[in-house]
Design a protein around this motif. Structure first.
Motif, mmCIF file in Angstrom:
data_model
loop_
_atom_site.group_PDB
_atom_site.id
_atom_site.type_symbol
_atom_site.label_atom_id
_atom_site.label_comp_id
_atom_site.label_asym_id
_atom_site.label_seq_id
_atom_site.Cartn_x
_atom_site.Cartn_y
_atom_site.Cartn_z
ATOM 1 N N MET A 256 -15.350 -4.936 -8.218
ATOM 2 C CA MET A 256 -16.428 -5.876 -8.449
ATOM 3 C C MET A 256 -17.140 -5.472 -9.731
ATOM 4 O O MET A 256 -17.540 -4.329 -9.896
ATOM 5 C CB MET A 256 -17.373 -5.838 -7.249
ATOM 6 C CG MET A 256 -18.615 -6.631 -7.438
ATOM 7 S SD MET A 256 -19.654 -6.664 -5.971
ATOM 8 C CE MET A 256 -20.173 -4.985 -5.857
ATOM 9 N N ASN A 257 -17.286 -6.385 -10.646
ATOM 10 C CA ASN A 257 -17.963 -6.121 -11.913
ATOM 11 C C ASN A 257 -19.452 -6.342 -11.771
ATOM 12 O O ASN A 257 -19.895 -7.334 -11.227
ATOM 13 C CB ASN A 257 -17.432 -7.047 -13.005
ATOM 14 C CG ASN A 257 -15.995 -6.743 -13.333
ATOM 15 O OD1 ASN A 257 -15.569 -5.612 -13.231
ATOM 16 N ND2 ASN A 257 -15.258 -7.754 -13.724
ATOM 17 N N ALA A 258 -20.211 -5.383 -12.266
ATOM 18 C CA ALA A 258 -21.664 -5.519 -12.234
ATOM 19 C C ALA A 258 -22.083 -6.471 -13.354
ATOM 20 O O ALA A 258 -21.533 -6.432 -14.446
ATOM 21 C CB ALA A 258 -22.330 -4.167 -12.408
ATOM 22 N N PRO A 259 -23.068 -7.296 -13.104
ATOM 23 C CA PRO A 259 -23.551 -8.233 -14.138
ATOM 24 C C PRO A 259 -24.484 -7.515 -15.105
ATOM 25 O O PRO A 259 -25.679 -7.776 -15.140
ATOM 26 C CB PRO A 259 -24.272 -9.297 -13.316
ATOM 27 C CG PRO A 259 -24.752 -8.564 -12.102
ATOM 28 C CD PRO A 259 -23.709 -7.504 -11.820
ATOM 29 N N TRP A 260 -23.939 -6.589 -15.908
ATOM 30 C CA TRP A 260 -24.754 -5.762 -16.781
ATOM 31 C C TRP A 260 -25.619 -6.543 -17.755
ATOM 32 O O TRP A 260 -26.799 -6.203 -17.911
ATOM 33 C CB TRP A 260 -23.893 -4.744 -17.517
ATOM 34 C CG TRP A 260 -23.359 -3.715 -16.565
ATOM 35 C CD1 TRP A 260 -22.067 -3.563 -16.180
ATOM 36 C CD2 TRP A 260 -24.107 -2.745 -15.840
ATOM 37 N NE1 TRP A 260 -21.968 -2.547 -15.252
ATOM 38 C CE2 TRP A 260 -23.220 -2.031 -15.029
ATOM 39 C CE3 TRP A 260 -25.457 -2.414 -15.789
ATOM 40 C CZ2 TRP A 260 -23.613 -1.003 -14.192
ATOM 41 C CZ3 TRP A 260 -25.856 -1.386 -14.950
ATOM 42 C CH2 TRP A 260 -24.935 -0.700 -14.165
ATOM 43 N N PRO A 261 -25.107 -7.565 -18.444
ATOM 44 C CA PRO A 261 -25.995 -8.281 -19.372
ATOM 45 C C PRO A 261 -27.209 -8.886 -18.659
ATOM 46 O O PRO A 261 -28.330 -8.815 -19.171
ATOM 47 C CB PRO A 261 -25.105 -9.367 -19.960
ATOM 48 C CG PRO A 261 -23.708 -8.841 -19.806
ATOM 49 C CD PRO A 261 -23.721 -8.032 -18.547
ATOM 50 N N LEU A 262 -27.001 -9.444 -17.481
ATOM 51 C CA LEU A 262 -28.114 -10.018 -16.727
ATOM 52 C C LEU A 262 -29.083 -8.931 -16.283
ATOM 53 O O LEU A 262 -30.303 -9.097 -16.377
ATOM 54 C CB LEU A 262 -27.587 -10.797 -15.517
ATOM 55 C CG LEU A 262 -28.639 -11.430 -14.615
ATOM 56 C CD1 LEU A 262 -29.486 -12.439 -15.390
ATOM 57 C CD2 LEU A 262 -27.984 -12.089 -13.427
ATOM 58 N N LEU A 263 -28.556 -7.799 -15.819
ATOM 59 C CA LEU A 263 -29.412 -6.702 -15.396
ATOM 60 C C LEU A 263 -30.245 -6.179 -16.557
ATOM 61 O O LEU A 263 -31.454 -5.961 -16.415
ATOM 62 C CB LEU A 263 -28.558 -5.580 -14.796
ATOM 63 C CG LEU A 263 -29.318 -4.395 -14.225
ATOM 64 C CD1 LEU A 263 -30.231 -4.830 -13.090
ATOM 65 C CD2 LEU A 263 -28.345 -3.335 -13.752
ATOM 66 N N VAL A 264 -29.629 -6.005 -17.719
ATOM 67 C CA VAL A 264 -30.358 -5.537 -18.906
ATOM 68 C C VAL A 264 -31.442 -6.542 -19.283
ATOM 69 O O VAL A 264 -32.575 -6.171 -19.592
ATOM 70 C CB VAL A 264 -29.388 -5.285 -20.079
ATOM 71 C CG1 VAL A 264 -30.130 -5.072 -21.386
ATOM 72 C CG2 VAL A 264 -28.492 -4.096 -19.770
ATOM 73 N N LEU A 265 -31.101 -7.836 -19.247
ATOM 74 C CA LEU A 265 -32.077 -8.874 -19.553
ATOM 75 C C LEU A 265 -33.262 -8.830 -18.587
ATOM 76 O O LEU A 265 -34.421 -8.907 -19.005
ATOM 77 C CB LEU A 265 -31.412 -10.255 -19.525
ATOM 78 C CG LEU A 265 -32.332 -11.443 -19.782
ATOM 79 C CD1 LEU A 265 -32.816 -11.430 -21.230
ATOM 80 C CD2 LEU A 265 -31.613 -12.736 -19.470
ATOM 81 N N LEU A 266 -32.986 -8.680 -17.294
ATOM 82 C CA LEU A 266 -34.066 -8.626 -16.308
ATOM 83 C C LEU A 266 -34.942 -7.394 -16.491
ATOM 84 O O LEU A 266 -36.172 -7.479 -16.378
ATOM 85 C CB LEU A 266 -33.487 -8.675 -14.883
ATOM 86 C CG LEU A 266 -32.923 -10.013 -14.450
ATOM 87 C CD1 LEU A 266 -32.243 -9.889 -13.091
ATOM 88 C CD2 LEU A 266 -33.999 -11.083 -14.410
ATOM 89 N N VAL A 267 -34.333 -6.254 -16.777
ATOM 90 C CA VAL A 267 -35.116 -5.032 -17.014
ATOM 91 C C VAL A 267 -35.988 -5.204 -18.251
ATOM 92 O O VAL A 267 -37.173 -4.847 -18.249
ATOM 93 C CB VAL A 267 -34.191 -3.804 -17.133
ATOM 94 C CG1 VAL A 267 -34.948 -2.596 -17.676
ATOM 95 C CG2 VAL A 267 -33.577 -3.481 -15.783
ATOM 96 N N MET A 268 -35.420 -5.770 -19.318
ATOM 97 C CA MET A 268 -36.210 -5.999 -20.534
ATOM 98 C C MET A 268 -37.360 -6.969 -20.276
ATOM 99 O O MET A 268 -38.480 -6.761 -20.752
ATOM 100 C CB MET A 268 -35.312 -6.508 -21.662
ATOM 101 C CG MET A 268 -34.397 -5.442 -22.214
ATOM 102 S SD MET A 268 -33.166 -5.996 -23.415
ATOM 103 C CE MET A 268 -34.032 -7.139 -24.424
ATOM 104 N N LEU A 269 -37.088 -8.029 -19.520
ATOM 105 C CA LEU A 269 -38.129 -8.988 -19.171
ATOM 106 C C LEU A 269 -39.233 -8.318 -18.363
ATOM 107 O O LEU A 269 -40.423 -8.493 -18.642
ATOM 108 C CB LEU A 269 -37.522 -10.156 -18.383
ATOM 109 C CG LEU A 269 -38.493 -11.242 -17.927
ATOM 110 C CD1 LEU A 269 -39.084 -11.958 -19.142
ATOM 111 C CD2 LEU A 269 -37.781 -12.231 -17.028
ATOM 112 N N PHE A 270 -38.849 -7.509 -17.374
ATOM 113 C CA PHE A 270 -39.829 -6.799 -16.559
ATOM 114 C C PHE A 270 -40.677 -5.859 -17.411
ATOM 115 O O PHE A 270 -41.902 -5.843 -17.302
ATOM 116 C CB PHE A 270 -39.127 -6.018 -15.442
ATOM 117 C CG PHE A 270 -40.037 -5.076 -14.726
ATOM 118 C CD1 PHE A 270 -40.959 -5.554 -13.812
ATOM 119 C CD2 PHE A 270 -40.002 -3.722 -14.993
ATOM 120 C CE1 PHE A 270 -41.818 -4.684 -13.164
ATOM 121 C CE2 PHE A 270 -40.858 -2.845 -14.357
ATOM 122 C CZ PHE A 270 -41.766 -3.326 -13.431
#
Length: 169
Positions: free
Chosen positions: A1-15
């Protein structure tokens, strides 16, 4: 299963951006915010490893091929209905349900089935309905809301399955 890294990075940056913005606007609120974050972290952190271990061990106890047969890519509407029913029945909060979802996904359950499970647990969860809704809102209202919500996890799972087949999942 591939982790959605770009989305996770985007969410962390947004937070982090929102936290910085709020911190600049309300510097007096920072200590209380950090204290609340630490309290939440210490509440959740000890619960995750045992929950993940229990979910993974439960999957390993199933006979070989059972998960794929009942909840895998070929399970179709039966898998969506079963995941919805299990989501309704699973008691507890996210520290219980989300490790189960993770274990299902890593064990070979279809994305659509896991979406149906999480949506059902989020929307319908019988334990929350019985403990909170029924006493406060009454039996008629609670049953009506639960019945009206029943198709939603199946529809969400079917939509997730379509997105997966289109290559977006």
């Amino acid at each position: 299963m591939n982790a959605p890294w770009p989305l996770l990075v985007l969410l962390v940056m947004l937070f982090l951006g929102l936290a910085a913005w709020i911190g600049l606007r309300r510097p007096d609120a920072r200590p209380a915010a950090f204290a609340a974050a630490r309290r939440q972290l210490w509440l959740v952190l000890p619960r995750l490893p045992p929950a993940l271990l229990a979910a993974e061990c439960t999957l390993r106890l199933l006979p070989e091929g059972t998960l794929a047969q009942w909840l895998g890519e070929g399970s179709g509407w039966r898998g969506l209905a079963l995941a919805t029913a299990v989501g309704v029945a699973v008691p507890g909060g996210p520290a219980v349900a989300l490790p189960i979802a993770w274990a299902l996904l890593s064990g070979g359950a279809a994305v659509s089935v896991v979406v149906a499970f999480v949506t059902s647990w989020s929307l319908i969860a019988a334990h929350r309905a019985m403990l909170f809704e029924w006493p406060l809102m009454g039996a008629s209202w609670t049953l009506r809301r639960m019945l009206l919500s029943l198709p939603l996890p199946v529809l969400a799972g079917a939509a997730a399955g379509m997105l997966t087949r289109l290559g977006h999942g």
